[in-house]
Design a protein around this motif. Structure first.
Motif, mmCIF file in Angstrom:
data_model
loop_
_atom_site.group_PDB
_atom_site.id
_atom_site.type_symbol
_atom_site.label_atom_id
_atom_site.label_comp_id
_atom_site.label_asym_id
_atom_site.label_seq_id
_atom_site.Cartn_x
_atom_site.Cartn_y
_atom_site.Cartn_z
ATOM 1 N N ASN A 142 15.289 -0.631 -2.690
ATOM 2 C CA ASN A 142 14.063 -0.422 -1.930
ATOM 3 C C ASN A 142 14.230 0.504 -0.728
ATOM 4 O OD1 ASN A 142 12.334 -2.061 -3.537
ATOM 5 N ND2 ASN A 142 13.318 -3.863 -2.691
ATOM 6 N N VAL A 143 15.378 0.476 -0.092
ATOM 7 C CA VAL A 143 15.594 1.376 1.049
ATOM 8 C C VAL A 143 15.549 2.824 0.580
ATOM 9 C CG1 VAL A 143 17.208 2.120 2.818
ATOM 10 C CG2 VAL A 143 16.908 -0.312 2.372
ATOM 11 N N ALA A 144 16.309 3.115 -0.470
ATOM 12 C CA ALA A 144 16.322 4.483 -1.018
ATOM 13 C C ALA A 144 14.937 4.874 -1.512
ATOM 14 C CB ALA A 144 17.340 4.578 -2.153
ATOM 15 N N LEU A 145 14.222 3.925 -2.124
ATOM 16 C CA LEU A 145 12.885 4.203 -2.637
ATOM 17 C C LEU A 145 11.928 4.592 -1.513
ATOM 18 C CD1 LEU A 145 10.497 4.120 -4.600
ATOM 19 C CD2 LEU A 145 10.489 1.625 -4.371
ATOM 20 N N LEU A 146 11.901 3.808 -0.443
ATOM 21 C CA LEU A 146 10.979 4.092 0.653
ATOM 22 C C LEU A 146 11.345 5.381 1.378
ATOM 23 C CD1 LEU A 146 10.449 0.486 2.038
ATOM 24 C CD2 LEU A 146 8.860 1.851 0.690
ATOM 25 N N GLN A 147 12.635 5.654 1.484
ATOM 26 C CA GLN A 147 13.056 6.913 2.087
ATOM 27 C C GLN A 147 12.631 8.095 1.218
ATOM 28 O OE1 GLN A 147 17.276 6.240 2.593
ATOM 29 N NE2 GLN A 147 17.022 5.385 4.642
ATOM 30 N N ARG A 148 12.717 7.929 -0.096
ATOM 31 C CA ARG A 148 12.306 9.000 -1.002
ATOM 32 C C ARG A 148 10.792 9.239 -0.898
ATOM 33 N NH1 ARG A 148 14.730 11.330 -5.264
ATOM 34 N NH2 ARG A 148 16.346 9.713 -5.326
ATOM 35 N N ILE A 149 10.018 8.154 -0.856
ATOM 36 C CA ILE A 149 8.566 8.299 -0.746
ATOM 37 C C ILE A 149 8.189 8.978 0.567
ATOM 38 C CG2 ILE A 149 6.408 7.013 -0.485
ATOM 39 C CD1 ILE A 149 7.424 5.063 -2.565
ATOM 40 N N ALA A 150 8.891 8.619 1.639
ATOM 41 C CA ALA A 150 8.625 9.271 2.929
ATOM 42 C C ALA A 150 8.885 10.769 2.826
ATOM 43 C CB ALA A 150 9.495 8.643 4.017
ATOM 44 N N ALA A 151 9.955 11.142 2.129
ATOM 45 C CA ALA A 151 10.271 12.570 1.953
ATOM 46 C C ALA A 151 9.213 13.259 1.094
ATOM 47 C CB ALA A 151 11.649 12.715 1.319
ATOM 48 N N ARG A 155 6.023 12.416 0.830
ATOM 49 C CA ARG A 155 4.808 12.570 1.639
ATOM 50 C C ARG A 155 4.945 13.716 2.643
ATOM 51 N NH1 ARG A 155 1.089 8.809 0.796
ATOM 52 N NH2 ARG A 155 1.630 6.717 0.053
ATOM 53 N N GLU A 156 6.148 13.933 3.105
ATOM 54 C CA GLU A 156 6.376 15.012 4.071
ATOM 55 C C GLU A 156 6.391 16.374 3.391
ATOM 56 O OE1 GLU A 156 9.781 16.359 7.331
ATOM 57 O OE2 GLU A 156 9.834 14.359 6.461
ATOM 58 N N GLN A 157 6.885 16.421 2.162
ATOM 59 C CA GLN A 157 7.065 17.697 1.470
ATOM 60 C C GLN A 157 5.783 18.219 0.824
ATOM 61 O OE1 GLN A 157 10.248 17.561 -1.395
ATOM 62 N NE2 GLN A 157 9.955 19.670 -2.071
ATOM 63 N N TYR A 158 4.918 17.302 0.346
ATOM 64 C CA TYR A 158 3.735 17.726 -0.402
ATOM 65 C C TYR A 158 2.464 17.377 0.363
ATOM 66 C CZ TYR A 158 7.113 18.064 -4.207
ATOM 67 O OH TYR A 158 8.199 18.390 -4.972
ATOM 68 N N ASP A 159 1.432 18.213 0.186
ATOM 69 C CA ASP A 159 0.175 17.928 0.873
ATOM 70 C C ASP A 159 -0.679 16.973 0.041
ATOM 71 O OD1 ASP A 159 -1.204 19.428 -1.101
ATOM 72 O OD2 ASP A 159 -0.914 21.272 0.039
ATOM 73 N N ALA A 160 -1.801 16.561 0.604
ATOM 74 C CA ALA A 160 -2.640 15.537 -0.027
ATOM 75 C C ALA A 160 -3.153 15.962 -1.398
ATOM 76 C CB ALA A 160 -3.810 15.194 0.893
ATOM 77 N N SER A 161 -3.509 17.234 -1.551
ATOM 78 C CA SER A 161 -4.035 17.700 -2.840
ATOM 79 C C SER A 161 -2.972 17.644 -3.935
ATOM 80 C CB SER A 161 -4.569 19.129 -2.700
ATOM 81 O OG SER A 161 -3.526 20.032 -2.322
ATOM 82 N N GLU A 162 -1.732 17.922 -3.588
ATOM 83 C CA GLU A 162 -0.650 17.864 -4.573
ATOM 84 C C GLU A 162 -0.326 16.432 -4.958
ATOM 85 O OE1 GLU A 162 2.208 21.648 -3.646
ATOM 86 O OE2 GLU A 162 1.993 20.183 -2.025
ATOM 87 N N LEU A 163 -0.498 15.509 -4.014
ATOM 88 C CA LEU A 163 -0.180 14.100 -4.275
ATOM 89 C C LEU A 163 -1.342 13.359 -4.924
ATOM 90 C CD1 LEU A 163 1.717 13.098 -1.002
ATOM 91 C CD2 LEU A 163 2.684 13.770 -3.197
ATOM 92 N N ALA A 164 -2.531 13.942 -4.869
ATOM 93 C CA ALA A 164 -3.725 13.244 -5.357
ATOM 94 C C ALA A 164 -3.584 12.705 -6.784
ATOM 95 C CB ALA A 164 -4.942 14.163 -5.241
#
Length: 316
Positions: free
Chosen positions: A115-124, A126-135
């Motif tokens: 879970n630590v690695a997972l949440l760190q990956r998700i944070a990365a 969210r930082e790398q891609y904008d909202a339209s790419e993540l939609a």
């Protein structure tokens, strides 16, 4: 002889073609066997172009369908299936290929409860891609977080209770950065356990000593903060400073000077406080009382001799 430009029949000594005006350098006729070879090369090249076009169309169609299946598998949290299907794509990878790879990796981390690695990956992500790419993948990202955060919190609390303070630092820090206030508290207490004194605690938590002292006092009553305070003289001293009183007696703590007037310690006798207990100045081995913190202003003293409790309240 015929003109190689237009095919017209030419006089034997012609320097230019009377029909198209081609120069003499273009009038030389190729031998028949060379013409046949040239026609064969042209035909083969044309066949290759046709075959390449057919394959190109096939792969475009196939990969488009496969890419859609990869997207559906990710959103259905079928990450192994998504990975297998993505490996079969030949050309025209989607523009969000790296995002898909990251989400598949996050899915595997979720399945393995990393879970630590997972949440760190998700944070990365969210930082790398904008909202339209993540939609297109917002649902699966939310699901992964919703599952990982409480699962991680519960496991970290269990490890903390087992005394694995160094092991929980990174995990609680990860949750604290995501807005979990209780994780900030646990993170601070874990540092307190490891540090052992107020100076080191202040450095580890990037606070001043007065700030660390106040934070520790505010956490009395949470987790094992009260127990922690009396595991270190450095932590206990700020808490104990002052005048404590009850119907049974009193205790005055001023720096290193302690005087007690309690059952078993009468007449305002000089005492010492260390290792979670009250000791007579003449006896440093056996405490007369042990402490238990009830809240920021209440101290419960248990007499070692018979277990009788005495509740002291801080005055002023």
């Amino acid at each position: 002889m015929e003109c190689r430009s237009c095919g017209a029949q030419l006089p034997p000594d012609a320097q230019v073609c009377p029909e198209c005006g081609a120069s003499a350098s273009r009038l030389q006729q190729l031998p028949r066997h060379r013409r046949k070879a040239l026609h064969g090369i042209i035909a083969a090249a044309a066949a290759i172009v046709v075959i390449a076009g057919v394959l190109f169309w096939y792969f475009i169609t196939t990969d488009r369908d496969t890419n859609n299946e990869v997207k559906e598998a990710i959103n259905d949290m079928r990450f192994s299936d998504a990975e297998v299907r993505m490996n079969s794509v030949h050309i025209f990878q989607p523009s969000d290929l790296e995002l898909r790879k990251s989400l598949i990796a996050a899915g595997h981390e979720s399945e393995e409860r990393q879970n630590v690695a997972l949440l760190q990956r998700i944070a990365a992500i969210r930082e790398q891609y904008d909202a339209s790419e993540l939609a297109p993948f917002r649902g699966v990202i939310d699901q992964l977080e919703a599952k990982a955060e409480p699962d991680l919190y519960v496991s970290l609390c269990s490890e903390y209770e087992s005394g694995k303070y160094a092991d929980v630092i990174v995990g609680f820090k990860t949750l604290a950065e995501r807005g979990y206030e209780r994780s900030r508290d646990y993170l601070f207490l874990a540092h307190a356990h490891i540090s052992g004194n107020l100076k080191d605690l202040a450095e580890a938590t990037e606070m001043t000593e007065p700030e660390a002292e106040q934070r520790l006092m505010r956490l009395i009553g949470f987790a094992d903060a009260s127990k922690l305070i009396f595991s270190s003289d450095s932590y206990a001293a700020p808490y104990l400073e002052g005048f404590w009183e009850s119907v049974d007696g009193s205790m005055l703590v001023s720096g290193d000077k302690v005087t007690c007037n309690l059952p078993g310690i009468e007449g305002d006798q000089p005492c010492t406080i260390h290792d979670g207990g009250i000791y007579l100045a003449s006896d440093s081995k056996t405490p007369v009382y042990t402490f238990e913190v009830f809240n920021a202003n209440t101290l419960i003293c248990d007499r070692v001799e018979d277990g009788v409790s005495c509740t002291l309240r801080k005055q002023g």
